[in-house]
Design a protein around this motif. Sequence first.
Motif, PDB file in Angstrom:
ATOM      1  N   UNK A 269       0.828  -1.202   0.000  1.00 24.24           N
ATOM      2  CA  UNK A 269       0.000   0.000   0.000  1.00 24.24           C
ATOM      3  C   UNK A 269       0.868   1.260   0.000  1.00 24.24           C
ATOM      4  N   UNK A 270       1.859   1.287   0.878  1.00 26.78           N
ATOM      5  CA  UNK A 270       2.734   2.455   0.953  1.00 26.78           C
ATOM      6  C   UNK A 270       3.518   2.683  -0.329  1.00 26.78           C
ATOM      7  N   UNK A 271       3.985   1.591  -0.944  1.00 26.69           N
ATOM      8  CA  UNK A 271       4.739   1.705  -2.187  1.00 26.69           C
ATOM      9  C   UNK A 271       3.853   2.246  -3.310  1.00 26.69           C
ATOM     10  N   UNK A 272       2.626   1.727  -3.404  1.00 28.79           N
ATOM     11  CA  UNK A 272       1.708   2.196  -4.440  1.00 28.79           C
ATOM     12  C   UNK A 272       1.321   3.652  -4.258  1.00 28.79           C
ATOM     13  N   UNK A 273       1.111   4.056  -2.995  1.00 32.78           N
ATOM     14  CA  UNK A 273       0.774   5.451  -2.723  1.00 32.78           C
ATOM     15  C   UNK A 273       1.913   6.369  -3.160  1.00 32.78           C
ATOM     16  N   UNK A 274       3.139   5.954  -2.903  1.00 31.98           N
ATOM     17  CA  UNK A 274       4.290   6.744  -3.324  1.00 31.98           C
ATOM     18  C   UNK A 274       4.392   6.868  -4.833  1.00 31.98           C
ATOM     19  N   UNK A 275       4.012   5.820  -5.543  1.00 30.65           N
ATOM     20  CA  UNK A 275       4.054   5.837  -7.004  1.00 30.65           C
ATOM     21  C   UNK A 275       3.146   6.921  -7.569  1.00 30.65           C
ATOM     22  N   UNK A 276       1.877   6.907  -7.152  1.00 30.45           N
ATOM     23  CA  UNK A 276       0.954   7.857  -7.779  1.00 30.45           C
ATOM     24  C   UNK A 276       1.187   9.280  -7.297  1.00 30.45           C
ATOM     25  N   UNK A 277       1.598   9.452  -6.052  1.00 32.31           N
ATOM     26  CA  UNK A 277       1.862  10.794  -5.537  1.00 32.31           C
ATOM     27  C   UNK A 277       3.036  11.429  -6.283  1.00 32.31           C
TER      28      UNK A 277
ATOM     29  N   UNK B 101      -0.584  -0.481  13.778  1.00 34.91           N
ATOM     30  CA  UNK B 101       0.724  -0.718  13.179  1.00 34.91           C
ATOM     31  C   UNK B 101       0.850   0.007  11.850  1.00 34.91           C
ATOM     32  N   UNK B 102      -0.233   0.028  11.086  1.00 33.95           N
ATOM     33  CA  UNK B 102      -0.203   0.688   9.773  1.00 33.95           C
ATOM     34  C   UNK B 102       0.016   2.193   9.907  1.00 33.95           C
ATOM     35  N   UNK B 103      -0.464   2.784  11.005  1.00 35.59           N
ATOM     36  CA  UNK B 103      -0.296   4.221  11.213  1.00 35.59           C
ATOM     37  C   UNK B 103       1.179   4.599  11.251  1.00 35.59           C
ATOM     38  N   UNK B 104       2.002   3.714  11.843  1.00 34.28           N
ATOM     39  CA  UNK B 104       3.425   3.998  11.998  1.00 34.28           C
ATOM     40  C   UNK B 104       4.258   3.529  10.809  1.00 34.28           C
ATOM     41  N   UNK B 105       3.791   2.508  10.079  1.00 39.33           N
ATOM     42  CA  UNK B 105       4.613   1.911   9.025  1.00 39.33           C
ATOM     43  C   UNK B 105       4.316   2.426   7.623  1.00 39.33           C
ATOM     44  N   UNK B 106       3.063   2.766   7.339  1.00 38.08           N
ATOM     45  CA  UNK B 106       2.723   3.183   5.977  1.00 38.08           C
ATOM     46  C   UNK B 106       3.477   4.451   5.594  1.00 38.08           C
ATOM     47  N   UNK B 107       3.575   5.396   6.524  1.00 32.65           N
ATOM     48  CA  UNK B 107       4.248   6.665   6.239  1.00 32.65           C
ATOM     49  C   UNK B 107       5.686   6.505   5.776  1.00 32.65           C
ATOM     50  N   UNK B 108       6.533   5.792   6.524  1.00 31.46           N
ATOM     51  CA  UNK B 108       7.922   5.609   6.093  1.00 31.46           C
ATOM     52  C   UNK B 108       8.053   4.889   4.755  1.00 31.46           C
ATOM     53  N   UNK B 109       7.220   3.858   4.532  1.00 31.85           N
ATOM     54  CA  UNK B 109       7.276   3.137   3.256  1.00 31.85           C
ATOM     55  C   UNK B 109       6.861   4.066   2.112  1.00 31.85           C
ATOM     56  N   UNK B 110       5.817   4.836   2.340  1.00 37.03           N
ATOM     57  CA  UNK B 110       5.343   5.775   1.325  1.00 37.03           C
ATOM     58  C   UNK B 110       6.400   6.833   1.034  1.00 37.03           C
ATOM     59  N   UNK B 111       7.067   7.347   2.065  1.00 41.50           N
ATOM     60  CA  UNK B 111       8.095   8.364   1.875  1.00 41.50           C
ATOM     61  C   UNK B 111       9.250   7.834   1.043  1.00 41.50           C
ATOM     62  N   UNK B 112       9.677   6.602   1.337  1.00 38.18           N
ATOM     63  CA  UNK B 112      10.757   5.989   0.561  1.00 38.18           C
ATOM     64  C   UNK B 112      10.336   5.783  -0.894  1.00 38.18           C
TER      65      UNK B 112
ATOM     66  N   UNK C  23       8.045   7.530  -2.542  1.00 34.44           N
ATOM     67  CA  UNK C  23       7.980   8.838  -3.194  1.00 34.44           C
ATOM     68  C   UNK C  23       9.370   9.287  -3.640  1.00 34.44           C
ATOM     69  N   UNK C  24      10.366   9.106  -2.757  1.00 35.80           N
ATOM     70  CA  UNK C  24      11.730   9.490  -3.097  1.00 35.80           C
ATOM     71  C   UNK C  24      12.240   8.751  -4.317  1.00 35.80           C
ATOM     72  N   UNK C  25      11.972   7.440  -4.360  1.00 36.49           N
ATOM     73  CA  UNK C  25      12.423   6.635  -5.500  1.00 36.49           C
ATOM     74  C   UNK C  25      11.740   7.066  -6.793  1.00 36.49           C
ATOM     75  N   UNK C  26      10.422   7.210  -6.754  1.00 40.05           N
ATOM     76  CA  UNK C  26       9.693   7.516  -7.986  1.00 40.05           C
ATOM     77  C   UNK C  26       9.877   8.957  -8.440  1.00 40.05           C
ATOM     78  N   UNK C  27      10.133   9.849  -7.506  1.00 36.11           N
ATOM     79  CA  UNK C  27      10.442  11.225  -7.925  1.00 36.11           C
ATOM     80  C   UNK C  27      11.768  11.280  -8.682  1.00 36.11           C
ATOM     81  N   UNK C  28      12.701  10.450  -8.292  1.00 34.10           N
ATOM     82  CA  UNK C  28      13.967  10.374  -9.033  1.00 34.10           C
ATOM     83  C   UNK C  28      13.721   9.851 -10.444  1.00 34.10           C
TER      84      UNK C  28
END
Length: 233
Positions: free
Chosen positions: A131-139, A191-202, A204-209
């Motif tokens: 979920x976090x990885x996919x959110x980072x992709x579209x954002x 658990x998702x409250x604490x984990x989704x954010x860091x995964x999404x941030x990582x 976003x960083x990858x896909x923005x590059x």
Amino acid sequence: MKQMVGESSASKKGFTYYTIKWMVFFVGLVVLATGAAFMIKSSYGSATWDVLHLGLSTKTSWSIGLWVQIVGLVMIGLACLIDRTKPQIGSFINIILIGFFLDFMLSLPIYPSVMLWWESLIFLIGGICILGFGAGMYVATGLGAGPRDGMTLVLAKKTGLSIRLVRTLLEGTALLFGWLLGGPVAAGTFLSVFLIGPVMQASIGFWRKQMAKLDKQEEPEEVEMEPELKVNG
């Protein structure tokens, strides 16, 4: 004197550029919906907003995906009214497609009818990461923020509160109403409250590059042309 070359190829690159961006956007939504479905099927707790969607679904005959769309469209509308702006087309596409994709992923016969505790844990952790990885992709594409992102930014601007506090209040409100409606709240939800954010941030960083590399490839080539010499007759 500088002159652009390869105008036809530049226009072709432009088409390819936007095609790739929209593909990343769409795939990101599919990946996000897949992660949300995995979390729901794990029975260890859904993501915060899915607790609300599931709670609404249990009180009606409507599907989870349909409630994702309804709640999302209401939030987009409220954000636009508060900020007096027009929504991006990508925001509508975002919420409509996620609802369809989530219902589709939940309907697939790929989940065990009965899960052992460790299987449920794998689905939960895997769902959070997916979920976090996919959110980072579209954002990262910048083609349309999700309704929660848009509402967070609007309320933060209007109230003067921090984005983090506004987002926490929104998440808490959704969780409370979802729980009151009978939505599943378990350890995985918190658990998702604490984990989704860091995964999404990582992510976003990858896909923005990757998007930055795509932007550089899109820049038309410039060549230096020799100035024409005037000959006096």
